[in-house]
Scaffold this motif. Structure first.
Motif, PDB file in Angstrom:
ATOM      1  N   PRO A 177     107.466 138.714  97.314  1.00 40.07           N
ATOM      2  CA  PRO A 177     108.389 139.808  97.653  1.00 40.07           C
ATOM      3  C   PRO A 177     109.847 139.370  97.514  1.00 40.07           C
ATOM      4  O   PRO A 177     110.759 140.175  97.492  1.00 40.07           O
ATOM      5  CB  PRO A 177     108.028 140.131  99.094  1.00 40.07           C
ATOM      6  CG  PRO A 177     107.456 138.885  99.647  1.00 40.07           C
ATOM      7  CD  PRO A 177     106.793 138.185  98.490  1.00 40.07           C
ATOM      8  N   SER A 222     102.872 144.498 103.571  1.00 44.40           N
ATOM      9  CA  SER A 222     103.195 144.279 102.159  1.00 44.40           C
ATOM     10  C   SER A 222     104.558 144.848 101.840  1.00 44.40           C
ATOM     11  O   SER A 222     105.005 145.824 102.452  1.00 44.40           O
ATOM     12  CB  SER A 222     102.131 144.904 101.250  1.00 44.40           C
ATOM     13  OG  SER A 222     102.027 146.289 101.521  1.00 44.40           O
ATOM     14  N   ASN A 223     105.216 144.230 100.905  1.00 38.67           N
ATOM     15  CA  ASN A 223     106.561 144.637 100.496  1.00 38.67           C
ATOM     16  C   ASN A 223     106.584 144.778  98.987  1.00 38.67           C
ATOM     17  O   ASN A 223     105.735 144.198  98.292  1.00 38.67           O
ATOM     18  CB  ASN A 223     107.575 143.572 100.926  1.00 38.67           C
ATOM     19  CG  ASN A 223     107.664 143.440 102.439  1.00 38.67           C
ATOM     20  OD1 ASN A 223     108.006 144.398 103.140  1.00 38.67           O
ATOM     21  ND2 ASN A 223     107.330 142.256 102.920  1.00 38.67           N
ATOM     22  N   GLU A 265     103.029 152.007 107.939  1.00 37.32           N
ATOM     23  CA  GLU A 265     103.317 150.591 107.698  1.00 37.32           C
ATOM     24  C   GLU A 265     102.048 149.779 107.803  1.00 37.32           C
ATOM     25  O   GLU A 265     101.181 150.061 108.646  1.00 37.32           O
ATOM     26  CB  GLU A 265     104.333 150.076 108.733  1.00 37.32           C
ATOM     27  CG  GLU A 265     105.780 150.433 108.424  1.00 37.32           C
ATOM     28  CD  GLU A 265     106.256 149.919 107.088  1.00 37.32           C
ATOM     29  OE1 GLU A 265     106.038 148.718 106.809  1.00 37.32           O
ATOM     30  OE2 GLU A 265     106.818 150.708 106.302  1.00 37.32           O
TER      31      GLU A 265
END
Lengths: 359, 206
Positions: free
Chosen positions: A246, A276-277, A304
């Motif tokens: 990320p 997760s990004n 989220e």
């Protein structure tokens, strides 16, 4: 006998001017006349006192003339000392100041030298580091020269970035198609930060998968693939982890399988409870035994922590389309089954890359 | 000074004579100035250092040295100086004893404890004691002479201190003859004697 005559006799007797006969008679007189004897005694004392006085004055007078002309050593020493103090006190005080200053300066100088010494060592260390850096740059330069045929990494910012992981030692990688679709300038960055230009070899538009090949003839990952990629059952609550990019550093995350189907009941995917990004698209989902279960593809926008992953069986179907230099058998091998988590990650991280695309 | 301890070297008339202690005492008795010079050169530095060490000044040291030489001179003159040790040792012992006595007089201390073995062995104590008695007598005599007044002071001083003959004294003071001067002298001497011994007795009963 009047006073005059008596005294004359006494004086004569005391000074020893009488002859023996005269002396004898006088002594007989003294015996018979105690007053005369007393007088003689007193006169003798007076004369002795005068004598002593005269002797003393004579000696003093004689010695004074000697003493005057010869200065005593002690006197000389003291006098010299006094003179020196009077005459040289200015010089002496200046000398004292100089001496004190000199000693202080010497102290400071010695201290600064000592300090310098430690500083010098420190700088030397720094210098060594600089030398090592230089050497590294030189080596890198040499390596870059070898890869003269390789396309250099563009110096402008990338358009998108994602994650990819190796499926072979010789440079096949898998990532999401949406990361690389529509771009020809695809670069993967291995853990050491070196960028490698890749070609899109095969793609699966339905499952959002793409297999890349590093476009370098001599490229090899160090070591064999640590993880296995197998068709395996997706079980609820199965604990998993992932490694992705990320940001410019590799990031570890862990979670569990929360649903065996993906978004809106997509059977090719499964649902994870995993933070997760953006940038982790294409990251592997690995279970506790070092088996890759899937590839992260996206997340649910409203909530989220909900992440979706493509099941590894879709990947296995896709690799069948790869050329002959890819061997499917390597996907069965698992070298990290018995290692603990950090041991596994230390092996895996070398095979997880950042993927960047440029305009 | 080392080699001089065995033989005394006397510098006189540009010739060097080597003297034994006996010869030294004999020439001291005659009051020879070169002998005094030799004694000063060979003995004074030691005595000065000694007095200086014993909290005395340079002037103290010189006074003590003068008195010590006086003692030795008087004894030599009377032929009473028979040494059982070296001359330089003797004079140093005398000087030390005198200095200690002076110090103890200043501090009003008893002196007997201060004398050491050496000083007792060579019999310095009596000699020094006698000297101090003489010194007391001299200062008393000086006082008495002052009280005597003129012309007695002049007559007595001229005869007994300046060793002038009665002839000279008579002409100096304007007496018609020596016999008159002699009569005057005896009168003065009698007064002096009475003054001196009366005063001494008076001071004894104070």
């Amino acid at each position: 006998m009047n006073e005059h005559n008596t005294y004359e006799l006494v004086e004569k007797y005391c000074h020893g001017f009488m002859d023996d006969k005269e002396k004898m008679f006088f002594e007989i007189d003294m015996e018979n006349n105690p007053a005369l004897a007393q007088l003689v005694h007193e006169h003798k004392t007076l004369i002795n006192t005068f004598d002593h006085h005269n002797n003393r004055e004579f000696i003093r007078y004689s010695l004074d003339s000697i003493h005057k002309h010869s200065h005593s050593q002690t006197h000389l020493m003291l006098k010299h000392l006094k003179l020196s103090v009077n005459k040289y006190w200015r010089t002496a005080s200046v000398a004292a100041v100089v001496a004190v200053t000199a000693s202080v300066l010497t102290f400071l100088f010695a201290r600064s030298i000592y300090k310098k010494d430690t500083q010098a060592t420190y700088q030397l260390l720094k210098g060594e580091i600089n030398n090592i850096k230089k050497d590294q740059r030189a080596i890198k330069h040499e390596v870059d020269k070898v890869k003269i045929n390789a396309v250099p990494v563009p110096d402008y910012p990338s358009k998108f970035s994602g994650t990819g992981f190796a499926i072979s030692k010789n440079g096949y990688l898998v990532t999401n198609l949406h990361v690389v679709d529509g771009y020809t300038k695809i670069f993967t960055f291995t853990e050491d930060g070196i960028g490698h230009q890749c070609n899109l070899v095969v793609k699966d538009e339905l499952n959002d998968l793409a297999i890349l090949k590093i476009n370098e003839d001599d490229f090899k990952f160090s070591g064999n693939l640590p993880y296995s990629i197998k068709k395996s059952n997706i079980n609820l609550a199965h604990r998993i982890y992932s490694l992705g990019y990320p940001k410019n550093e590799i990031v570890y995350n862990e979670g569990y399988i929360s649903s065996v189907t993906g978004f809106d009941g997509d059977s090719n995917k499964f649902q994870l409870e995993l933070p997760s990004n953006p940038g982790v698209s294409g990251a592997p989902i690995i279970d506790e035994t070092g088996n890759v279960l899937g590839i992260i593809s996206g997340k649910q926008s409203q909530t989220e922590g909900v992440t979706f992953a493509i099941k590894s069986k879709e990947l296995i179907n896709l690799v069948k389309e790869l050329p002959e230099d890819f061997k499917t058998s390597v996907l069965q091998e698992n070298n990290i089954r018995s290692l603990n988590r950090s041991g596994q990650i230390n092996q895996i991280r070398k095979f997880v890359c950042m993927v960047k695309v440029y305009n | 000074m080392g080699h001089l301890n065995t033989d005394n070297v006397l510098m006189s008339n540009n010739s060097t004579q080597i003297l034994s202690d006996e010869q030294l005492i004999r020439s001291l008795a005659s009051g020879d100035s070169s002998t005094l010079n030799y004694i000063y050169k060979s003995c004074y530095p030691t005595i000065e250092k000694m007095v200086f060490k014993m909290n005395g000044s340079v002037d103290d040291a010189y006074d003590i040295f003068q008195d010590a030489v006086t003692i030795l001179y008087e004894k030599a003159k009377k032929d009473e100086l028979h040494l059982s040790c070296r001359f330089s040792t003797y004079i140093t012992a005398v000087a030390k004893h005198m200095w200690l006595k002076k110090m103890s007089q200043k501090k009003n201390q008893s002196f007997s404890t201060l004398s050491d073995y050496l000083e007792e062995t060579i019999g310095v104590h009596d000699t020094v004691h006698q000297f101090f008695e003489f010194e007391q007598n001299v200062s008393k005599l000086t006082d008495c002479l002052k009280q005597l007044g003129e012309p007695c002071n002049t007559v007595i001083t001229a005869f007994y201190i300046h060793n002038k003959s009665m002839q000279d004294i008579a002409s100096d003071l304007g007496y018609t003859n020596a016999e008159n001067a002699k009569t005057q002298k005896y009168k003065c001497l009698n007064r002096l004697r009475k003054l001196f011994f009366n005063e001494k007795e008076a001071s004894l009963y104070k």
